[in-house]
Design a protein around this motif. Structure first.
Motif, PDB file in Angstrom:
ATOM      1  N   THR A  99      11.970  -1.820   5.156  1.00 40.03           N
ATOM      2  CA  THR A  99      10.869  -0.944   5.577  1.00 40.03           C
ATOM      3  C   THR A  99      11.297   0.126   6.575  1.00 40.03           C
ATOM      4  O   THR A  99      11.132   1.328   6.316  1.00 40.03           O
TER       5      THR A  99
ATOM      6  N   HIS B  85       6.198   2.355   0.143  1.00 38.52           N
ATOM      7  CA  HIS B  85       4.949   1.680  -0.210  1.00 38.52           C
ATOM      8  C   HIS B  85       5.195   0.442  -1.074  1.00 38.52           C
ATOM      9  O   HIS B  85       4.449  -0.536  -0.989  1.00 38.52           O
TER      10      HIS B  85
ATOM     11  N   SER C  70       6.089  -2.303   1.254  1.00 37.50           N
ATOM     12  CA  SER C  70       4.897  -2.704   2.007  1.00 37.50           C
ATOM     13  C   SER C  70       4.027  -3.655   1.189  1.00 37.50           C
ATOM     14  O   SER C  70       3.543  -4.675   1.705  1.00 37.50           O
TER      15      SER C  70
ATOM     16  N   HIS D 271       5.787  -6.956   0.947  1.00 34.29           N
ATOM     17  CA  HIS D 271       5.651  -7.671   2.222  1.00 34.29           C
ATOM     18  C   HIS D 271       4.346  -8.468   2.244  1.00 34.29           C
ATOM     19  O   HIS D 271       4.320  -9.641   2.644  1.00 34.29           O
TER      20      HIS D 271
ATOM     21  N   TYR E 160       1.155  -7.600  11.249  1.00 31.54           N
ATOM     22  CA  TYR E 160       1.300  -6.753  10.055  1.00 31.54           C
ATOM     23  C   TYR E 160      -0.029  -6.132   9.632  1.00 31.54           C
ATOM     24  O   TYR E 160      -0.146  -4.908   9.520  1.00 31.54           O
TER      25      TYR E 160
ATOM     26  N   SER F 122      -1.695  -2.170  10.236  1.00 33.74           N
ATOM     27  CA  SER F 122      -1.722  -1.550   8.907  1.00 33.74           C
ATOM     28  C   SER F 122      -3.118  -1.030   8.580  1.00 33.74           C
ATOM     29  O   SER F 122      -3.282   0.125   8.172  1.00 33.74           O
TER      30      SER F 122
ATOM     31  N   LEU G 242       5.677   0.492  11.265  1.00 37.54           N
ATOM     32  CA  LEU G 242       6.863   0.199  10.454  1.00 37.54           C
ATOM     33  C   LEU G 242       8.007  -0.387  11.284  1.00 37.54           C
ATOM     34  O   LEU G 242       8.959  -0.928  10.723  1.00 37.54           O
TER      35      LEU G 242
END
Length: 312
Positions: free
Chosen positions: A75, A107, A110, A113, A253, A257, A283
């Motif tokens: 990331t 992305h 992400s 993740h 996270y 976000s 990030l």
């Protein structure tokens, strides 16, 4: 200091300005950026090294930790090197293909993740609610397959977004007021109506995070229900301790976000540089904190860290 000779009218390039309004402080801002990045890399590579070396850690839980560490390495790596080139060398140019590639991988990782966090919640559910069947339900091979499914899901969801943008034309003003090729920032460079791009991006945000958070909430709802049925207070504490690290990682996270994505789309009252700094910290901070959280909260892993640290 080197300067990238590029004009906004270059049909094959964009200009990433860095953090508008704070150009004079770019060098100072680069210090925490690079520090967080290096700490995150060291922590996650150390986690991968320890799990790889110790056969006693070749278990589903630690395989999931390795997947999380890989996403935490990828990331910031897609963002920080370019950001430091802007801060230190004023190299602001990036090709359209390079920009879209960065956007795709950023992305995709992400979304991956988030899938890993869902799988980790399922792992905790099985460990607490079905401990006797844990070894048969969650094998290393099955966890690896779940990880592969998460990666395939991420690619299939983000690829249309990138292809849709690559087929549209960009306006003459190709200056992106950001340190990275984030979707919304690049979408604003498109000529004509960008409703489809915005709608698809917003749909991904709510469907993915909403769906993943629902699965996580369901897992923890069942965990709490199972724990409340246990009469032993000591067993209560032990069961909840196994979830503490995962809950901390989820908070670091999903909270920034959601905040970063929603303020970027709906808030017109926040200074642009604050929005960009928050997007960058989102990030950088979780990848730096995750190995620390799991290292401290997971006794078995902490012992192995101590073993290798003392040896050195």
């Amino acid at each position: 200091m080197a300067v990238f000779n590029l004009t906004p009218s270059d049909p094959s390039s964009f200009i990433l300005t860095g953090i508008p309004g704070l150009e004079a402080a770019h060098v100072w801002i680069s210090i925490p950026f690079s520090t967080f990045y290096i700490i995150g890399l060291l922590g996650n590579f150390m986690l991968l090294f320890i799990v790889g070396k110790e056969h006693t850690l070749h278990k589903p839980m630690y395989l999931l930790l390795c997947m999380l560490a890989l996403t935490d390495i990828a990331t910031p790596t897609f963002v920080v090197p370019k950001a430091l080139c802007i801060f230190w060398l004023n190299l602001k140019g990036i090709s359209v293909a390079g920009c879209l590639t960065q956007m795709f991988f950023l992305h995709t990782v992400s979304v991956m993740h988030s899938a890993v966090l869902v799988t980790m919640a399922f792992d905790r559910y099985v460990a607490i609610c079905n401990p006797l069947r844990y070894a048969s339900i969650l094998t290393n091979a099955r966890v690896a397959k779940l990880g592969l499914l998460g990666l395939i899901r991420a690619v299939l969801l983000i690829l249309p977004l990138t292809l849709l943008m690559s087929r549209q034309s960009f306006c003459a003003n190709r200056i992106i007021p950001h340190t990275q090729c984030e979707h919304i920032a690049v979408a604003k460079m498109l000529c004509g109506d960008i409703t489809i791009n915005r709608t698809y991006g917003l749909m991904l945000l709510f469907v993915l995070i909403g769906f993943d958070l629902t699965l996580i909430a369901l897992s923890y709802g069942l965990i709490i229900k199972a724990v409340l049925k246990i009469s032993s207070r000591k067993t209560h504490q032990k069961a909840l301790n196994t979830c503490t690290a995962h809950l901390c990682v989820m908070l670091t996270y999903y909270t920034p976000s959601l905040f970063s994505n929603l303020t970027r789309r709906f808030s017109h009252y926040i200074a642009p540089y604050i929005d960009i700094i928050l997007a960058d910290l989102y990030l950088l901070i979780p990848p730096m904190l995750n190995p620390i959280i799991y290292g401290i909260k997971t006794k078995e892993l902490w012992e192995k860290v101590g073993k290798y640290s003392c040896r050195k």
